[in-house]
Design a protein around this motif. Sequence first.
Motif, PDB file in Angstrom:
ATOM      1  N   PRO A  25       0.756  -1.287   0.037  1.00 49.37           N
ATOM      2  CA  PRO A  25      -0.100  -0.081   0.006  1.00 49.37           C
ATOM      3  C   PRO A  25       0.859   1.174  -0.093  1.00 49.37           C
ATOM      4  N   GLU A  26       2.020   1.276   0.408  1.00 48.35           N
ATOM      5  CA  GLU A  26       2.971   2.278   0.497  1.00 48.35           C
ATOM      6  C   GLU A  26       3.299   3.017  -1.004  1.00 48.35           C
ATOM      7  N   TRP A  27       3.522   1.866  -1.830  1.00 52.06           N
ATOM      8  CA  TRP A  27       3.846   2.393  -3.355  1.00 52.06           C
ATOM      9  C   TRP A  27       2.742   1.907  -4.434  1.00 52.06           C
ATOM     10  N   ALA A  28       1.828   1.130  -4.007  1.00 50.79           N
ATOM     11  CA  ALA A  28       0.843   0.544  -5.427  1.00 50.79           C
ATOM     12  C   ALA A  28      -0.574   1.578  -5.067  1.00 50.79           C
ATOM     13  N   GLY A  29      -0.672   2.351  -5.735  1.00 56.01           N
ATOM     14  CA  GLY A  29      -1.936   3.283  -5.475  1.00 56.01           C
ATOM     15  C   GLY A  29      -2.901   2.424  -5.499  1.00 56.01           C
ATOM     16  N   VAL A  30      -3.464   1.475  -6.159  1.00 54.64           N
ATOM     17  CA  VAL A  30      -4.681   0.643  -6.197  1.00 54.64           C
ATOM     18  C   VAL A  30      -4.677  -0.337  -4.744  1.00 54.64           C
ATOM     19  N   CYS A  31      -3.509  -0.670  -4.550  1.00 53.30           N
ATOM     20  CA  CYS A  31      -3.630  -1.449  -3.188  1.00 53.30           C
ATOM     21  C   CYS A  31      -3.706  -0.474  -1.898  1.00 53.30           C
ATOM     22  N   THR A  32      -4.926  -0.908  -1.105  1.00 52.36           N
ATOM     23  CA  THR A  32      -5.317  -0.278   0.069  1.00 52.36           C
ATOM     24  C   THR A  32      -4.769  -0.868   1.189  1.00 52.36           C
ATOM     25  N   ARG A  33      -4.643  -2.331   1.301  1.00 52.00           N
ATOM     26  CA  ARG A  33      -4.430  -2.960   2.479  1.00 52.00           C
ATOM     27  C   ARG A  33      -4.063  -4.488   2.062  1.00 52.00           C
ATOM     28  N   VAL A  34      -3.153  -4.992   2.745  1.00 51.07           N
ATOM     29  CA  VAL A  34      -2.597  -6.453   2.774  1.00 51.07           C
ATOM     30  C   VAL A  34      -2.748  -6.982   4.342  1.00 51.07           C
ATOM     31  N   TRP A  35      -3.168  -8.400   3.933  1.00 50.83           N
ATOM     32  CA  TRP A  35      -3.255  -9.286   5.319  1.00 50.83           C
ATOM     33  C   TRP A  35      -2.827 -10.650   4.938  1.00 50.83           C
ATOM     34  N   GLY A  36      -2.156 -11.050   5.932  1.00 50.48           N
ATOM     35  CA  GLY A  36      -1.756 -12.515   5.882  1.00 50.48           C
ATOM     36  C   GLY A  36      -0.310 -12.629   5.303  1.00 50.48           C
ATOM     37  N   GLY A  37       0.399 -11.654   4.952  1.00 47.48           N
ATOM     38  CA  GLY A  37       1.658 -11.611   4.440  1.00 47.48           C
ATOM     39  C   GLY A  37       2.681 -12.082   5.396  1.00 47.48           C
ATOM     40  N   PRO A  38       3.871 -12.650   5.078  1.00 48.49           N
ATOM     41  CA  PRO A  38       4.686 -13.070   6.029  1.00 48.49           C
ATOM     42  C   PRO A  38       5.344 -11.876   6.692  1.00 48.49           C
ATOM     43  N   GLU A  39       5.871 -12.451   7.995  1.00 45.19           N
ATOM     44  CA  GLU A  39       6.459 -11.566   8.943  1.00 45.19           C
ATOM     45  C   GLU A  39       7.866 -11.092   8.151  1.00 45.19           C
ATOM     46  N   GLU A  40       8.426 -12.071   7.724  1.00 46.61           N
ATOM     47  CA  GLU A  40       9.882 -11.946   7.222  1.00 46.61           C
ATOM     48  C   GLU A  40       9.758 -12.314   5.662  1.00 46.61           C
ATOM     49  N   ASP A  41      10.688 -12.147   4.846  1.00 43.05           N
ATOM     50  CA  ASP A  41      10.826 -12.812   3.735  1.00 43.05           C
ATOM     51  C   ASP A  41      10.549 -14.203   3.347  1.00 43.05           C
ATOM     52  N   LEU A  43       8.081 -15.676   1.843  1.00 43.17           N
ATOM     53  CA  LEU A  43       7.131 -15.892   0.804  1.00 43.17           C
ATOM     54  C   LEU A  43       7.594 -17.250   0.157  1.00 43.17           C
ATOM     55  N   LYS A  44       6.858 -18.307  -0.087  1.00 45.48           N
ATOM     56  CA  LYS A  44       7.201 -19.575  -0.674  1.00 45.48           C
ATOM     57  C   LYS A  44       5.814 -20.073  -1.123  1.00 45.48           C
ATOM     58  N   PRO A  45       5.896 -21.235  -2.113  1.00 46.58           N
ATOM     59  CA  PRO A  45       4.869 -21.725  -2.992  1.00 46.58           C
ATOM     60  C   PRO A  45       3.755 -22.176  -1.592  1.00 46.58           C
ATOM     61  N   GLY A  46       2.597 -21.830  -1.997  1.00 42.79           N
ATOM     62  CA  GLY A  46       1.595 -22.318  -0.870  1.00 42.79           C
ATOM     63  C   GLY A  46       1.393 -21.178  -0.145  1.00 42.79           C
ATOM     64  N   HIS A  47       1.940 -20.206   0.165  1.00 44.35           N
ATOM     65  CA  HIS A  47       1.899 -19.231   1.212  1.00 44.35           C
ATOM     66  C   HIS A  47       0.524 -18.336   0.579  1.00 44.35           C
ATOM     67  N   LYS A  48      -0.283 -18.273   1.379  1.00 48.43           N
ATOM     68  CA  LYS A  48      -1.779 -17.516   1.043  1.00 48.43           C
ATOM     69  C   LYS A  48      -1.693 -16.172   1.969  1.00 48.43           C
ATOM     70  N   PHE A  49      -2.249 -15.227   1.149  1.00 49.06           N
ATOM     71  CA  PHE A  49      -2.435 -13.914   1.619  1.00 49.06           C
ATOM     72  C   PHE A  49      -3.452 -13.185   1.019  1.00 49.06           C
ATOM     73  N   PHE A  62      -9.098  -9.680  -2.593  1.00 54.06           N
ATOM     74  CA  PHE A  62      -8.416 -10.491  -3.197  1.00 54.06           C
ATOM     75  C   PHE A  62      -7.738 -11.423  -2.214  1.00 54.06           C
ATOM     76  N   PHE A  63      -7.685 -12.787  -2.669  1.00 51.23           N
ATOM     77  CA  PHE A  63      -7.022 -13.856  -1.834  1.00 51.23           C
ATOM     78  C   PHE A  63      -6.396 -14.473  -2.796  1.00 51.23           C
ATOM     79  N   VAL A  64      -4.795 -14.810  -2.567  1.00 49.74           N
ATOM     80  CA  VAL A  64      -4.075 -15.279  -3.496  1.00 49.74           C
ATOM     81  C   VAL A  64      -3.305 -16.380  -3.087  1.00 49.74           C
ATOM     82  N   THR A  65      -2.828 -17.278  -3.706  1.00 52.95           N
ATOM     83  CA  THR A  65      -1.781 -18.246  -3.231  1.00 52.95           C
ATOM     84  C   THR A  65      -0.548 -18.307  -4.180  1.00 52.95           C
TER      85      THR A  65
END
Length: 128
Positions: A25-41, A43-49, A62-65
């Motif tokens: 949300p800091e740099w993508a104008g259309v993205c207003t909120r993110v949840w379920g993102g990893p605490e650290e880097d 991200l791996k296959p199967g991660h959902k947010f 939107f919910f993605v895997t």
Amino acid sequence: MSSSVLVDAPVERVWTVISDVTRWPEWAGVCTRVWGGPEEDALKPGHKFGFMLKMAGKNIPFFVTVSRIKTGSFIEWKSTKFTITAVRTISVELDNDRCKVTDSKHFSCYLLPIRLAYPRKVIRRMTK
């Protein structure tokens, strides 16, 4: 559909910004909120947010895997919304002295062709 942009920054720095999904949300104008993102880097296959996009004046969740990732190079995720499945890939690569970021999206729908599901103006904008 696909689009690319050249960024005057090192590939590593650009990757850090893209892969930290909680800060989109800091740099993508259309993205207003993110949840379920990893605490650290982590991200791996199967991660959902999930994330909220501002589209046509409305907040749409939107919910993605994450389906594929190569740290420092690309990330791909899938989502399904309103029977439309989207696969999005963001890749980062060196292009001379700059960083080239390519954002690719592929849409499919088992019920009807995408061109029938979206108004013609939207399709024209998406395919430019």
